[in-house]
Design a protein around this motif. Structure first.
Motif, PDB file in Angstrom:
ATOM      1  N   TYR A  68      18.756  26.473  28.220  1.00 45.11           N
ATOM      2  CA  TYR A  68      19.558  25.490  27.498  1.00 45.11           C
ATOM      3  C   TYR A  68      18.641  24.695  26.589  1.00 45.11           C
ATOM      4  CZ  TYR A  68      17.669  22.150  30.844  1.00 45.11           C
ATOM      5  OH  TYR A  68      16.818  21.392  31.598  1.00 45.11           O
ATOM      6  N   GLU A  69      19.256  24.112  25.591  1.00 46.68           N
ATOM      7  CA  GLU A  69      18.557  23.195  24.702  1.00 46.68           C
ATOM      8  C   GLU A  69      19.014  21.793  25.068  1.00 46.68           C
ATOM      9  OE1 GLU A  69      18.517  21.964  19.987  1.00 46.68           O
ATOM     10  OE2 GLU A  69      19.447  23.846  20.600  1.00 46.68           O
ATOM     11  N   GLU A  70      18.074  20.897  25.232  1.00 49.96           N
ATOM     12  CA  GLU A  70      18.423  19.509  25.517  1.00 49.96           C
ATOM     13  C   GLU A  70      18.317  18.709  24.224  1.00 49.96           C
ATOM     14  OE1 GLU A  70      17.267  15.788  28.418  1.00 49.96           O
ATOM     15  OE2 GLU A  70      15.834  17.425  28.189  1.00 49.96           O
ATOM     16  N   ALA A  71      19.342  17.935  23.935  1.00 46.12           N
ATOM     17  CA  ALA A  71      19.344  17.038  22.782  1.00 46.12           C
ATOM     18  C   ALA A  71      19.461  15.615  23.316  1.00 46.12           C
ATOM     19  CB  ALA A  71      20.496  17.372  21.848  1.00 46.12           C
ATOM     20  N   ARG A  72      18.360  14.880  23.236  1.00 45.79           N
ATOM     21  CA  ARG A  72      18.310  13.519  23.780  1.00 45.79           C
ATOM     22  C   ARG A  72      18.833  12.520  22.754  1.00 45.79           C
ATOM     23  NH1 ARG A  72      14.031  12.537  27.672  1.00 45.79           N
ATOM     24  NH2 ARG A  72      14.470  10.352  27.206  1.00 45.79           N
ATOM     25  N   LEU A  73      19.772  11.708  23.185  1.00 52.69           N
ATOM     26  CA  LEU A  73      20.358  10.693  22.313  1.00 52.69           C
ATOM     27  C   LEU A  73      19.564   9.399  22.294  1.00 52.69           C
ATOM     28  CD1 LEU A  73      24.083  11.242  23.293  1.00 52.69           C
ATOM     29  CD2 LEU A  73      22.958  11.923  21.173  1.00 52.69           C
ATOM     30  N   ASP A  74      18.589   9.259  23.154  1.00 55.91           N
ATOM     31  CA  ASP A  74      17.850   8.002  23.257  1.00 55.91           C
ATOM     32  C   ASP A  74      16.489   8.050  22.568  1.00 55.91           C
ATOM     33  OD1 ASP A  74      16.811   9.798  25.069  1.00 55.91           O
ATOM     34  OD2 ASP A  74      16.706   8.393  26.732  1.00 55.91           O
TER      35      ASP A  74
ATOM     36  N   LYS B 102      21.229  19.775  34.184  1.00 58.48           N
ATOM     37  CA  LYS B 102      20.062  20.543  33.745  1.00 58.48           C
ATOM     38  C   LYS B 102      19.409  21.276  34.914  1.00 58.48           C
ATOM     39  CE  LYS B 102      18.389  16.921  31.806  1.00 58.48           C
ATOM     40  NZ  LYS B 102      17.469  15.986  31.142  1.00 58.48           N
ATOM     41  N   ASN B 103      19.331  20.631  36.060  1.00 57.95           N
ATOM     42  CA  ASN B 103      18.758  21.295  37.240  1.00 57.95           C
ATOM     43  C   ASN B 103      19.593  22.494  37.664  1.00 57.95           C
ATOM     44  OD1 ASN B 103      16.598  19.524  37.410  1.00 57.95           O
ATOM     45  ND2 ASN B 103      17.634  18.155  38.840  1.00 57.95           N
ATOM     46  N   LEU B 104      20.909  22.362  37.609  1.00 62.46           N
ATOM     47  CA  LEU B 104      21.787  23.477  37.968  1.00 62.46           C
ATOM     48  C   LEU B 104      21.604  24.638  36.999  1.00 62.46           C
ATOM     49  CD1 LEU B 104      23.998  24.585  39.813  1.00 62.46           C
ATOM     50  CD2 LEU B 104      25.667  23.489  38.316  1.00 62.46           C
ATOM     51  N   LEU B 105      21.554  24.343  35.708  1.00 60.24           N
ATOM     52  CA  LEU B 105      21.346  25.409  34.723  1.00 60.24           C
ATOM     53  C   LEU B 105      20.013  26.114  34.960  1.00 60.24           C
ATOM     54  CD1 LEU B 105      22.689  23.602  31.543  1.00 60.24           C
ATOM     55  CD2 LEU B 105      23.778  25.513  32.739  1.00 60.24           C
ATOM     56  N   THR B 106      18.981  25.328  35.247  1.00 63.55           N
ATOM     57  CA  THR B 106      17.663  25.900  35.530  1.00 63.55           C
ATOM     58  C   THR B 106      17.710  26.761  36.788  1.00 63.55           C
ATOM     59  OG1 THR B 106      16.539  24.058  34.455  1.00 63.55           O
ATOM     60  CG2 THR B 106      15.251  25.346  36.035  1.00 63.55           C
ATOM     61  N   LYS B 107      18.386  26.270  37.820  1.00 62.84           N
ATOM     62  CA  LYS B 107      18.518  27.020  39.080  1.00 62.84           C
ATOM     63  C   LYS B 107      19.174  28.372  38.839  1.00 62.84           C
ATOM     64  CE  LYS B 107      20.903  26.766  43.511  1.00 62.84           C
ATOM     65  NZ  LYS B 107      21.785  25.944  44.358  1.00 62.84           N
TER      66      LYS B 107
ATOM     67  N   ASN C  59      26.215  35.631  33.806  1.00 59.61           N
ATOM     68  CA  ASN C  59      25.377  36.798  33.558  1.00 59.61           C
ATOM     69  C   ASN C  59      25.034  36.955  32.086  1.00 59.61           C
ATOM     70  OD1 ASN C  59      25.330  37.484  36.262  1.00 59.61           O
ATOM     71  ND2 ASN C  59      27.181  38.716  36.100  1.00 59.61           N
ATOM     72  N   GLU C  60      25.995  36.704  31.193  1.00 61.92           N
ATOM     73  CA  GLU C  60      25.764  36.831  29.761  1.00 61.92           C
ATOM     74  C   GLU C  60      24.831  35.733  29.258  1.00 61.92           C
ATOM     75  OE1 GLU C  60      29.500  36.849  27.778  1.00 61.92           O
ATOM     76  OE2 GLU C  60      30.196  38.612  28.824  1.00 61.92           O
ATOM     77  N   ALA C  61      24.871  34.558  29.858  1.00 61.43           N
ATOM     78  CA  ALA C  61      24.086  33.429  29.384  1.00 61.43           C
ATOM     79  C   ALA C  61      22.625  33.532  29.801  1.00 61.43           C
ATOM     80  CB  ALA C  61      24.681  32.126  29.906  1.00 61.43           C
ATOM     81  N   MET C  62      22.329  34.376  30.759  1.00 60.86           N
ATOM     82  CA  MET C  62      20.961  34.467  31.263  1.00 60.86           C
ATOM     83  C   MET C  62      20.057  35.218  30.315  1.00 60.86           C
ATOM     84  SD  MET C  62      21.951  35.069  35.195  1.00 60.86           S
ATOM     85  CE  MET C  62      20.374  34.811  35.952  1.00 60.86           C
TER      86      MET C  62
END
Length: 92
Positions: free
Chosen positions: A29-35, A19-24, A89-92
């Motif tokens: 992104y969407e986070e889906a927590r399993l807990d 998640k930190n890398l994606l943010t950087k 580039n497309e994902a940004m």
């Protein structure tokens, strides 16, 4: 809707790294927590990841690309920072 979805838990340091890398990179992104006890998230996780047993698991455009450990090359490249160019580039 984000093109990237990360299935994670609150106690997963590798999930945090992804998640930190994606943010950087500025990739939303969407986070889906399993807990959290949300059975809809659990059901989607099971269906999309073929009942994977570890997190993080990553979907791009609704397609499962794997985890950091059992991953196809795209996930390793994503996590290591090697996946650049058009996809980033497309994902940004």
């Amino acid at each position: 809707m984000s093109r990237v979805k990360v299935f994670s838990t609150g106690i997963c340091p590798i999930c945090d790294n992804v998640k930190n890398l994606l943010t950087k990179w500025g990739i939303s992104y969407e986070e889906a927590r399993l807990d959290t006890g949300d059975m809809n998230v659990r059901r989607e996780f099971t269906e999309k990841t073929n009942s994977a047993r570890m997190v993080p698991q990553i979907l791009i455009d609704g397609e499962w690309i794997g985890s950091v450990f059992s991953c196809p090359q795209d996930v390793r490249k994503l996590v290591s920072g090697e996946l650049t160019g058009d996809w980033v580039n497309e994902a940004m």
